[in-house]
Design a protein around this motif. Structure first.
Motif, PDB file in Angstrom:
ATOM      1  N   GLY A 174       8.747  16.715  -3.087  1.00  0.00           N
ATOM      2  CA  GLY A 174       8.048  17.946  -3.418  1.00  0.00           C
ATOM      3  C   GLY A 174       6.687  17.729  -4.042  1.00  0.00           C
ATOM      4  O   GLY A 174       6.338  18.386  -5.030  1.00  0.00           O
ATOM      5  N   LEU A 175       5.897  16.836  -3.495  1.00  0.00           N
ATOM      6  CA  LEU A 175       4.604  16.486  -4.065  1.00  0.00           C
ATOM      7  C   LEU A 175       3.537  17.522  -3.715  1.00  0.00           C
ATOM      8  O   LEU A 175       3.615  18.197  -2.687  1.00  0.00           O
ATOM      9  CB  LEU A 175       4.163  15.108  -3.566  1.00  0.00           C
ATOM     10  N   SER A 176       2.512  17.609  -4.550  1.00  0.00           N
ATOM     11  CA  SER A 176       1.364  18.474  -4.278  1.00  0.00           C
ATOM     12  C   SER A 176       0.495  17.818  -3.208  1.00  0.00           C
ATOM     13  O   SER A 176       0.626  16.616  -2.925  1.00  0.00           O
ATOM     14  CB  SER A 176       0.548  18.671  -5.553  1.00  0.00           C
ATOM     15  N   PRO A 177      -0.448  18.575  -2.571  1.00  0.00           N
ATOM     16  CA  PRO A 177      -1.328  17.968  -1.561  1.00  0.00           C
ATOM     17  C   PRO A 177      -2.093  16.749  -2.081  1.00  0.00           C
ATOM     18  O   PRO A 177      -2.242  15.758  -1.362  1.00  0.00           O
ATOM     19  CB  PRO A 177      -2.274  19.121  -1.197  1.00  0.00           C
ATOM     20  N   VAL A 178      -2.593  16.817  -3.328  1.00  0.00           N
ATOM     21  CA  VAL A 178      -3.318  15.666  -3.886  1.00  0.00           C
ATOM     22  C   VAL A 178      -2.380  14.473  -4.032  1.00  0.00           C
ATOM     23  O   VAL A 178      -2.737  13.333  -3.698  1.00  0.00           O
ATOM     24  CB  VAL A 178      -3.955  16.019  -5.246  1.00  0.00           C
ATOM     25  N   GLN A 179      -1.168  14.707  -4.527  1.00  0.00           N
ATOM     26  CA  GLN A 179      -0.204  13.613  -4.665  1.00  0.00           C
ATOM     27  C   GLN A 179       0.191  13.044  -3.306  1.00  0.00           C
ATOM     28  O   GLN A 179       0.388  11.832  -3.167  1.00  0.00           O
ATOM     29  CB  GLN A 179       1.034  14.106  -5.421  1.00  0.00           C
ATOM     30  N   LEU A 180       0.306  13.908  -2.301  1.00  0.00           N
ATOM     31  CA  LEU A 180       0.599  13.427  -0.950  1.00  0.00           C
ATOM     32  C   LEU A 180      -0.521  12.506  -0.458  1.00  0.00           C
ATOM     33  O   LEU A 180      -0.256  11.458   0.150  1.00  0.00           O
ATOM     34  CB  LEU A 180       0.770  14.605   0.005  1.00  0.00           C
ATOM     35  N   LEU A 181      -1.767  12.893  -0.718  1.00  0.00           N
ATOM     36  CA  LEU A 181      -2.893  12.073  -0.288  1.00  0.00           C
ATOM     37  C   LEU A 181      -2.922  10.752  -1.052  1.00  0.00           C
ATOM     38  O   LEU A 181      -3.226   9.699  -0.475  1.00  0.00           O
ATOM     39  CB  LEU A 181      -4.193  12.840  -0.498  1.00  0.00           C
ATOM     40  N   VAL A 182      -2.596  10.787  -2.329  1.00  0.00           N
ATOM     41  CA  VAL A 182      -2.507   9.557  -3.122  1.00  0.00           C
ATOM     42  C   VAL A 182      -1.434   8.635  -2.549  1.00  0.00           C
ATOM     43  O   VAL A 182      -1.661   7.440  -2.320  1.00  0.00           O
ATOM     44  CB  VAL A 182      -2.216   9.863  -4.600  1.00  0.00           C
ATOM     45  N   GLY A 183      -0.249   9.193  -2.303  1.00  0.00           N
ATOM     46  CA  GLY A 183       0.844   8.385  -1.763  1.00  0.00           C
ATOM     47  C   GLY A 183       0.515   7.818  -0.400  1.00  0.00           C
ATOM     48  O   GLY A 183       0.811   6.645  -0.107  1.00  0.00           O
ATOM     49  N   ALA A 184      -0.130   8.641   0.462  1.00  0.00           N
ATOM     50  CA  ALA A 184      -0.481   8.164   1.801  1.00  0.00           C
ATOM     51  C   ALA A 184      -1.528   7.058   1.736  1.00  0.00           C
ATOM     52  O   ALA A 184      -1.474   6.081   2.504  1.00  0.00           O
ATOM     53  CB  ALA A 184      -0.989   9.326   2.647  1.00  0.00           C
ATOM     54  N   SER A 185      -2.498   7.186   0.819  1.00  0.00           N
ATOM     55  CA  SER A 185      -3.545   6.159   0.713  1.00  0.00           C
ATOM     56  C   SER A 185      -2.974   4.842   0.195  1.00  0.00           C
ATOM     57  O   SER A 185      -3.352   3.761   0.670  1.00  0.00           O
ATOM     58  CB  SER A 185      -4.676   6.648  -0.198  1.00  0.00           C
ATOM     59  N   VAL A 186      -2.057   4.910  -0.777  1.00  0.00           N
ATOM     60  CA  VAL A 186      -1.404   3.684  -1.256  1.00  0.00           C
ATOM     61  C   VAL A 186      -0.610   3.050  -0.120  1.00  0.00           C
ATOM     62  O   VAL A 186      -0.671   1.833   0.102  1.00  0.00           O
ATOM     63  CB  VAL A 186      -0.499   3.976  -2.463  1.00  0.00           C
ATOM     64  N   GLY A 187       0.142   3.877   0.629  1.00  0.00           N
ATOM     65  CA  GLY A 187       0.906   3.353   1.756  1.00  0.00           C
ATOM     66  C   GLY A 187       0.020   2.775   2.847  1.00  0.00           C
ATOM     67  O   GLY A 187       0.396   1.813   3.528  1.00  0.00           O
ATOM     68  N   LEU A 188      -1.184   3.356   3.020  1.00  0.00           N
ATOM     69  CA  LEU A 188      -2.111   2.878   4.049  1.00  0.00           C
ATOM     70  C   LEU A 188      -2.609   1.478   3.748  1.00  0.00           C
ATOM     71  O   LEU A 188      -2.666   0.617   4.633  1.00  0.00           O
ATOM     72  CB  LEU A 188      -3.288   3.850   4.160  1.00  0.00           C
ATOM     73  N   PHE A 189      -2.980   1.222   2.495  1.00  0.00           N
ATOM     74  CA  PHE A 189      -3.617  -0.056   2.144  1.00  0.00           C
ATOM     75  C   PHE A 189      -2.665  -1.073   1.530  1.00  0.00           C
ATOM     76  O   PHE A 189      -3.095  -2.186   1.205  1.00  0.00           O
ATOM     77  CB  PHE A 189      -4.771   0.200   1.157  1.00  0.00           C
ATOM     78  N   TYR A 190      -1.401  -0.727   1.356  1.00  0.00           N
ATOM     79  CA  TYR A 190      -0.455  -1.577   0.648  1.00  0.00           C
ATOM     80  C   TYR A 190      -0.185  -2.863   1.438  1.00  0.00           C
ATOM     81  O   TYR A 190      -0.658  -3.035   2.559  1.00  0.00           O
ATOM     82  CB  TYR A 190       0.836  -0.801   0.399  1.00  0.00           C
ATOM     83  N   VAL A 191       0.616  -3.754   0.857  1.00  0.00           N
ATOM     84  CA  VAL A 191       0.838  -5.091   1.427  1.00  0.00           C
ATOM     85  C   VAL A 191       1.254  -5.024   2.896  1.00  0.00           C
ATOM     86  O   VAL A 191       2.071  -4.190   3.282  1.00  0.00           O
ATOM     87  CB  VAL A 191       1.916  -5.859   0.637  1.00  0.00           C
ATOM     88  N   PRO A 192       0.708  -5.907   3.760  1.00  0.00           N
ATOM     89  CA  PRO A 192       1.162  -5.958   5.154  1.00  0.00           C
ATOM     90  C   PRO A 192       2.628  -6.367   5.218  1.00  0.00           C
ATOM     91  O   PRO A 192       3.158  -6.981   4.283  1.00  0.00           O
ATOM     92  CB  PRO A 192       0.257  -7.032   5.777  1.00  0.00           C
ATOM     93  N   CYS A 193       3.266  -6.023   6.331  1.00  0.00           N
ATOM     94  CA  CYS A 193       4.671  -6.417   6.481  1.00  0.00           C
ATOM     95  C   CYS A 193       4.771  -7.941   6.597  1.00  0.00           C
ATOM     96  O   CYS A 193       3.785  -8.635   6.852  1.00  0.00           O
ATOM     97  CB  CYS A 193       5.303  -5.729   7.681  1.00  0.00           C
ATOM     98  N   ILE A 194       5.973  -8.451   6.420  1.00  0.00           N
ATOM     99  CA  ILE A 194       6.199  -9.901   6.369  1.00  0.00           C
ATOM    100  C   ILE A 194       5.726 -10.591   7.641  1.00  0.00           C
ATOM    101  O   ILE A 194       5.135 -11.678   7.603  1.00  0.00           O
ATOM    102  CB  ILE A 194       7.691 -10.183   6.113  1.00  0.00           C
ATOM    103  N   ALA A 195       5.959  -9.949   8.823  1.00  0.00           N
ATOM    104  CA  ALA A 195       5.565 -10.568  10.096  1.00  0.00           C
ATOM    105  C   ALA A 195       4.049 -10.723  10.191  1.00  0.00           C
ATOM    106  O   ALA A 195       3.548 -11.711  10.738  1.00  0.00           O
ATOM    107  CB  ALA A 195       6.083  -9.728  11.262  1.00  0.00           C
ATOM    108  N   VAL A 196       3.300  -9.748   9.657  1.00  0.00           N
ATOM    109  CA  VAL A 196       1.833  -9.838   9.686  1.00  0.00           C
ATOM    110  C   VAL A 196       1.352 -10.956   8.769  1.00  0.00           C
ATOM    111  O   VAL A 196       0.441 -11.718   9.123  1.00  0.00           O
ATOM    112  CB  VAL A 196       1.204  -8.492   9.279  1.00  0.00           C
ATOM    113  N   VAL A 197       1.950 -11.079   7.591  1.00  0.00           N
ATOM    114  CA  VAL A 197       1.581 -12.162   6.665  1.00  0.00           C
ATOM    115  C   VAL A 197       1.843 -13.517   7.320  1.00  0.00           C
ATOM    116  O   VAL A 197       1.017 -14.440   7.221  1.00  0.00           O
ATOM    117  CB  VAL A 197       2.357 -12.030   5.341  1.00  0.00           C
TER     118      VAL A 197
END
Length: 592
Positions: free
Chosen positions: A532-555
């Motif tokens: 139940g996040l607000s639009p700003v919180q959704l954008l924060v969560g999506a941006s963290v998920g976008l730039f977060y650590v690559p998956c193990i196979a990519v590493v």
């Protein structure tokens, strides 16, 4: 050059057959047609280049077919050419050389170099349907006479000409004949041969249906004649590219969301999940095991819902759009159009195709640069992909998170992605030592896409997603469910909670996805759907998920391609970027 052997040797009793040709002439399609599903991948010894080896049977001969990396020459100017040259220097019972009937002269240059190796050879003259539609006919019989090796015309995407090819393979394996290399300058010989065997027939389009020898009557694809040159000019090419990309995003989001909301979610939530819950409740008495299966992170609930009902619809729509753009011949024009802009961040326009591949999966995006770039360019490209290009699983998760709350958030997150990519490119171009490559493009004609080809590509990519994306996600959900029910996940979440609540200004339970994201990047995003996040919180969560650590196979891929130090540097860079950008958005959002 020392002669190596592939990681997987030729099976005992099998004939060794090499398949070689330029990129983008249907070589992979021909390889799949000749081998079926009997294919294995391995690194070529001492390199990071993958070699595909398949087995098949031609008459009485069991055959091991090796698909060499696509190459225009044997100049050994990059790793792919080195591998091709090295394998041709070793033993081989037969070499199949794929030539492009549309760009015959450059193909002949490669053919002449291959024939100098002295192996029995067959030329596969592919894309004759496209050539005929352009008014180009090739006298395959005369070409075979001049080269001294059989020439078999084919239309690989429609499996035409393969009966004749198989017959020629059997004949050569029964009676091997070494070719006699033509003496002289290869480019001059190629030019002379083209003048003799290739010509544009007189008359209208009805005259273009005459076939070269050995070919079944083709059904030529219709050519898109409007705007071929306009697409590579800044005006109106950039406008057309912007419209094409916006249309592509609209189709991906709209079609994916439609499949989710209209078909998949009502089906699984209305019928499948109630059935699974009642079945597990009836059969499983122990509470912890029951919760692991159908609880908060239940394997049978989230393990189906996240990969198959939330992400898969966007996978389907993404590959539909990319397959259409690829099959029409637009992507090379897109690359040429962007060459000037990409030059400012240390890349070539051709690397835009690698970036687009990265939106499907980071690994092929990174690997695709092997034959078209210097080490400096490859490091810049790999950094941009692993940092700011979401794979299709991430893309589907981000779409699922943002699209229903506000469609405006979707372009915002991707504009943010582009901004970070450009910034990374500008910085790395100045920091990373090395030179830039020079790449030559053979521009294909624009063609009306074929439903059969697009469907085949989509099926292959969806199968790849299920095996390499969905199933690992199911395993990750199962691990998360066990960690959650044992309390370990909650403990780890509390450890990260100050960072999440204080810096990112998200609820404390949003710390749990950060732990899951180490296993699968998209799991940083998907658990936020039910908070139940607000639009700003959704954008924060999506941006963290976008730039977060690559998956193990990519590493692992980064480590193999560039070394452990660079792979570890990517990990630090992605984590730092994720929290810096996420915290910045949280603070800017608090002002409104």
């Amino acid at each position: 050059m020392a002669c190596h052997t592939p990681a997987r040797p030729t099976p005992h009793g099998h004939k060794e057959v090499l398949l070689i040709g330029p990129p983008n002439v249907g070589k992979s399609v021909i390889f799949n047609q000749l081998t079926g599903m009997n294919v294995s991948m391995a690194n070529y010894a001492g390199t990071t280049v993958d070699i595909a080896r398949g087995t098949g049977r031609f008459g009485e001969f069991p055959v091991s077919l090796v698909d060499l990396p696509g190459t225009y020459t044997l100049a050994a100017s990059n790793q792919a050419e080195e591998v091709a040259t090295d394998m041709l220097a070793g033993p081989a019972d037969l070499v199949l050389i794929v030539a492009d009937a549309v760009h015959l002269e450059s193909s002949l240059f490669l053919i002449l170099q291959v024939l100098e190796a002295g192996h029995p050879s067959i030329v596969i003259l592919n894309r004759i349907d496209v050539a005929l539609r352009r008014g180009i006919s090739v006298d395959a019989g005369l070409l075979a006479e001049r080269l001294g090796v059989p020439v078999v015309p084919t239309v690989a995407v429609r499996s035409e000409g393969f009966d004749a090819l198989r017959e020629e393979v059997v004949q050569i394996l029964r009676d091997p004949r070494e070719p006699k290399p033509l003496q002289g300058d290869p480019w001059e010989i190629a030019e002379d041969l083209c003048r003799v065997v290739q010509h544009a027939p007189a008359g209208d389009d009805s005259d273009l249906h005459d076939l070269p020898p050995h070919g079944a009557p083709p059904h030529p694809r219709r050519r898109i004649r409007f705007g071929e040159n306009a697409l590579i000019q800044p005006w109106p090419g950039l406008l057309i590219a912007a419209v094409a990309l916006l249309t592509a995003v609209g189709v991906i989001v709209g079609l994916g969301m439609g499949m989710r909301q209209i078909l998949l979610l009502p089906l699984v939530r209305g019928y499948l999940f109630p059935f699974l819950r009642s079945l597990v409740t009836a059969l499983v008495g122990q509470e912890m095991i029951r919760n692991i299966l159908i609880g908060e992170y239940g394997l049978l609930i989230k393990g189906i819902e996240w990969p198959f009902t939330l992400v898969l619809p966007y996978v389907i729509s993404f590959y539909l759009v990319i397959s259409i753009m690829e099959d029409t011949g637009y992507l090379p024009r897109f690359a040429v159009l962007l060459d000037g802009a990409f030059g400012k961040i240390g890349l070539r326009g051709s690397h835009s195709i690698s970036l687009l591949l990265g939106y499907g999966c980071a690994i092929p995006g990174i690997l695709s640069s092997r034959a078209m770039g210097s080490r400096k360019e490859r490091i810049i490209l790999a950094t941009m992909i692993s940092l700011a290009v979401p794979c299709i699983s991430q893309t589907g998760a981000i779409f699922a998170l943002l699209a229903e709350a506000s469609l405006l958030l979707v372009p915002v997150i991707f504009l943010l992605s582009f901004a970070v990519m450009i910034g990374a490119g500008l910085i790395l171009d100045r920091l990373v030592p090395g030179t830039r490559s020079r790449l030559v493009y053979e521009m294909p004609v624009l063609l009306v896409p074929q439903r059969r080809v697009i469907l085949r590509k989509m099926i292959g990519q969806i199968r790849h997603y299920i095996i390499d994306g969905a199933l690992p996600m199911v395993v990750a959900v199962g691990i998360a469910s066990v960690l959650y029910e044992t309390g370990i996940l909650a403990y780890l979440g509390r450890f990260f909670a100050p960072l999440v609540t204080g810096w990112l200004r998200l609820p404390e339970e949003a710390a749990v996805p950060l732990v899951l994201g180490v296993v699968r990047r998209e799991l940083t995003v998907l658990p936020l759907l039910d908070m139940g996040l607000s639009p700003v919180q959704l954008l924060v969560g999506a941006s963290v998920g976008l730039f977060y650590v690559p998956c193990i196979a990519v590493v692992a891929t980064l480590s193999r391609e560039f070394g452990v130090r660079i792979a570890f540097g990517h990990l630090l860079l992605t984590v730092a970027t994720a929290f810096l950008v996420g915290g910045f958005i949280a603070r800017v959002g608090a002002l409104f």
